[in-house]
Enzyme design. Sequence first.
Site, PDB file in Angstrom:
ATOM      1  N   GLY A   1      14.715  -0.689  -4.534  1.00 49.89           N
ATOM      2  CA  GLY A   1      14.199  -1.921  -5.124  1.00 49.89           C
ATOM      3  C   GLY A   1      13.284  -2.671  -4.175  1.00 49.89           C
ATOM      4  O   GLY A   1      12.738  -2.089  -3.240  1.00 49.89           O
TER       5      GLY A   1
ATOM      6  N   LEU B   1      10.395  -3.704  -4.973  1.00 50.43           N
ATOM      7  CA  LEU B   1       9.289  -2.755  -5.158  1.00 50.43           C
ATOM      8  C   LEU B   1       7.934  -3.366  -4.837  1.00 50.43           C
ATOM      9  O   LEU B   1       7.702  -4.553  -5.046  1.00 50.43           O
ATOM     10  CB  LEU B   1       9.302  -2.243  -6.608  1.00 50.43           C
ATOM     11  CG  LEU B   1      10.609  -1.570  -7.041  1.00 50.43           C
ATOM     12  CD1 LEU B   1      10.517  -1.145  -8.506  1.00 50.43           C
ATOM     13  CD2 LEU B   1      10.945  -0.373  -6.158  1.00 50.43           C
ATOM     14  N   HIS B   2       7.053  -2.519  -4.310  1.00 47.33           N
ATOM     15  CA  HIS B   2       5.687  -2.938  -3.977  1.00 47.33           C
ATOM     16  C   HIS B   2       4.738  -1.806  -4.381  1.00 47.33           C
ATOM     17  O   HIS B   2       5.190  -0.773  -4.926  1.00 47.33           O
ATOM     18  CB  HIS B   2       5.572  -3.271  -2.484  1.00 47.33           C
ATOM     19  CG  HIS B   2       6.146  -2.223  -1.581  1.00 47.33           C
ATOM     20  ND1 HIS B   2       5.581  -0.980  -1.435  1.00 47.33           N
ATOM     21  CD2 HIS B   2       7.256  -2.230  -0.788  1.00 47.33           C
ATOM     22  CE1 HIS B   2       6.289  -0.264  -0.587  1.00 47.33           C
ATOM     23  NE2 HIS B   2       7.318  -0.989  -0.184  1.00 47.33           N
TER      24      HIS B   2
ATOM     25  N   HIS C   1       5.704   1.863  -3.762  1.00 43.34           N
ATOM     26  CA  HIS C   1       6.605   2.499  -4.742  1.00 43.34           C
ATOM     27  C   HIS C   1       5.843   2.864  -6.019  1.00 43.34           C
ATOM     28  O   HIS C   1       6.053   3.929  -6.607  1.00 43.34           O
ATOM     29  CB  HIS C   1       7.740   1.543  -5.130  1.00 43.34           C
ATOM     30  CG  HIS C   1       8.662   1.190  -4.008  1.00 43.34           C
ATOM     31  ND1 HIS C   1       8.668  -0.040  -3.415  1.00 43.34           N
ATOM     32  CD2 HIS C   1       9.617   1.912  -3.376  1.00 43.34           C
ATOM     33  CE1 HIS C   1       9.597  -0.081  -2.473  1.00 43.34           C
ATOM     34  NE2 HIS C   1      10.185   1.087  -2.420  1.00 43.34           N
TER      35      HIS C   1
ATOM     36  N   GLY D   1       7.969   8.610  -0.182  1.00 44.07           N
ATOM     37  CA  GLY D   1       6.825   8.141   0.594  1.00 44.07           C
ATOM     38  C   GLY D   1       6.880   8.648   2.025  1.00 44.07           C
ATOM     39  O   GLY D   1       7.954   8.713   2.639  1.00 44.07           O
ATOM     40  N   GLU D   2       5.705   8.987   2.555  1.00 44.02           N
ATOM     41  CA  GLU D   2       5.645   9.526   3.924  1.00 44.02           C
ATOM     42  C   GLU D   2       5.862   8.461   4.999  1.00 44.02           C
ATOM     43  O   GLU D   2       5.896   8.789   6.175  1.00 44.02           O
ATOM     44  CB  GLU D   2       4.309  10.243   4.158  1.00 44.02           C
ATOM     45  CG  GLU D   2       4.309  11.621   3.538  1.00 44.02           C
ATOM     46  CD  GLU D   2       3.030  12.392   3.773  1.00 44.02           C
ATOM     47  OE1 GLU D   2       1.989  11.761   4.038  1.00 44.02           O
ATOM     48  OE2 GLU D   2       3.074  13.635   3.676  1.00 44.02           O
ATOM     49  N   LYS D   3       5.996   7.194   4.597  1.00 41.06           N
ATOM     50  CA  LYS D   3       6.318   6.190   5.625  1.00 41.06           C
ATOM     51  C   LYS D   3       7.635   6.574   6.295  1.00 41.06           C
ATOM     52  O   LYS D   3       7.786   6.465   7.496  1.00 41.06           O
ATOM     53  CB  LYS D   3       6.404   4.783   5.032  1.00 41.06           C
ATOM     54  CG  LYS D   3       6.565   3.736   6.129  1.00 41.06           C
ATOM     55  CD  LYS D   3       6.434   2.346   5.612  1.00 41.06           C
ATOM     56  CE  LYS D   3       7.696   1.877   4.937  1.00 41.06           C
ATOM     57  NZ  LYS D   3       8.855   1.771   5.845  1.00 41.06           N
TER      58      LYS D   3
ATOM     59  N   SER E   1       6.028  -2.145   3.045  1.00 38.42           N
ATOM     60  CA  SER E   1       7.467  -1.980   3.219  1.00 38.42           C
ATOM     61  C   SER E   1       8.181  -3.169   2.605  1.00 38.42           C
ATOM     62  O   SER E   1       7.675  -4.302   2.680  1.00 38.42           O
ATOM     63  CB  SER E   1       7.798  -1.912   4.713  1.00 38.42           C
ATOM     64  OG  SER E   1       9.179  -2.124   4.920  1.00 38.42           O
TER      65      SER E   1
ATOM     66  N   ARG F   1      10.614  -4.533   3.795  1.00 35.53           N
ATOM     67  CA  ARG F   1      11.050  -5.412   4.891  1.00 35.53           C
ATOM     68  C   ARG F   1       9.954  -6.376   5.347  1.00 35.53           C
ATOM     69  O   ARG F   1      10.248  -7.340   6.052  1.00 35.53           O
ATOM     70  CB  ARG F   1      11.503  -4.570   6.090  1.00 35.53           C
ATOM     71  CG  ARG F   1      12.829  -3.859   5.850  1.00 35.53           C
ATOM     72  CD  ARG F   1      13.351  -3.226   7.124  1.00 35.53           C
ATOM     73  NE  ARG F   1      14.729  -2.791   6.971  1.00 35.53           N
ATOM     74  CZ  ARG F   1      15.096  -1.602   6.534  1.00 35.53           C
ATOM     75  NH1 ARG F   1      14.172  -0.727   6.199  1.00 35.53           N
ATOM     76  NH2 ARG F   1      16.369  -1.283   6.427  1.00 35.53           N
TER      77      ARG F   1
END
Length: 281
Positions: free
Chosen positions: A31, A33-34, A37, A147-149, A185, A187
């Site tokens: 969740g 979400l940005h 996502h 995601g590759e993050k 992110s 965060r």
Amino acid sequence: MEIIRTADELRQRVAELKEQGRTVGFVPTMGALHAGHISLVDKARHDCTAVVVSVFVNPTQFNNQTDLITYPRTEEADCALLEKAGVDIAFIPSVEEMYPTPDTRVFDLGPVAQVMEGPMRPGHFNGVAQVVSKLFDMVRPHKAYFGEKDFQQIAVIRRMVEIEGFDIDIVACPIRRHDDGLAMSSRNVRLTAEQRQVAPEIYKALRLGKTFAAEGHGVGPTKALVTDTINSVPFMKVEYFEIVDADTMQPIADWADASHAAGCITVYCGDVRLIDNIIFF
Ligand code: PAF
């Protein structure tokens, strides 16, 4: 968009979609979400004819209780974004639904989980393997998108898929960044205005390191340059910066040690732990 909260209903609805001949793409999320996502959802919609997204803040992957408690929870806004993105099913279970009894499984995740985030966040990857394996078992998607993050997480999930024998194509999707380069992110919302202003220095330093390496400098000096550059920025402290074989996640000492190399970094910006990476080659 249907909102489903129980595993039984989810299994039944996904079975119906498959009976209709739909291919199922799955995007697991926690969740908050940005656009990062939503780029996974867009890719799933492009590849598949039905898209399921889960929204679940998984307690077993948090080794820090404060991080779990302060993790942003924005269900209403998440549902609005998913609806707009054309998602078919949002699966939003409770902790009791996901863990009716404690999950005591210990996954043998091997070397990919023993470096970087592995020792820094004991139990984290086992918790990720627990929840993703449960979700995969419920949805049984054709493809799942990450995601590759969270570069190392993808390697861990591939390993879990191998151990559990899931027939699911794991699709790695590129990092989405803000215009100033900061990796998107959930965060980031916890950064103060001053911290948010300096946070793009992480990606700037990673790019500086890539240029420096391309000029012929070795792995050690490149690591030192990136680390020192970021540590000189106010609020910032590098937790680790490793240059690794992008397939095995094992740190390399020489560029010749890998055919694909990635630089993976974790930085505390104040008390917010930010993660990013760059592909060297
Ligand atoms: O990357 C995340 O958001 C989480 O680790 C995941 C894969 C949704 C599992 O909780």
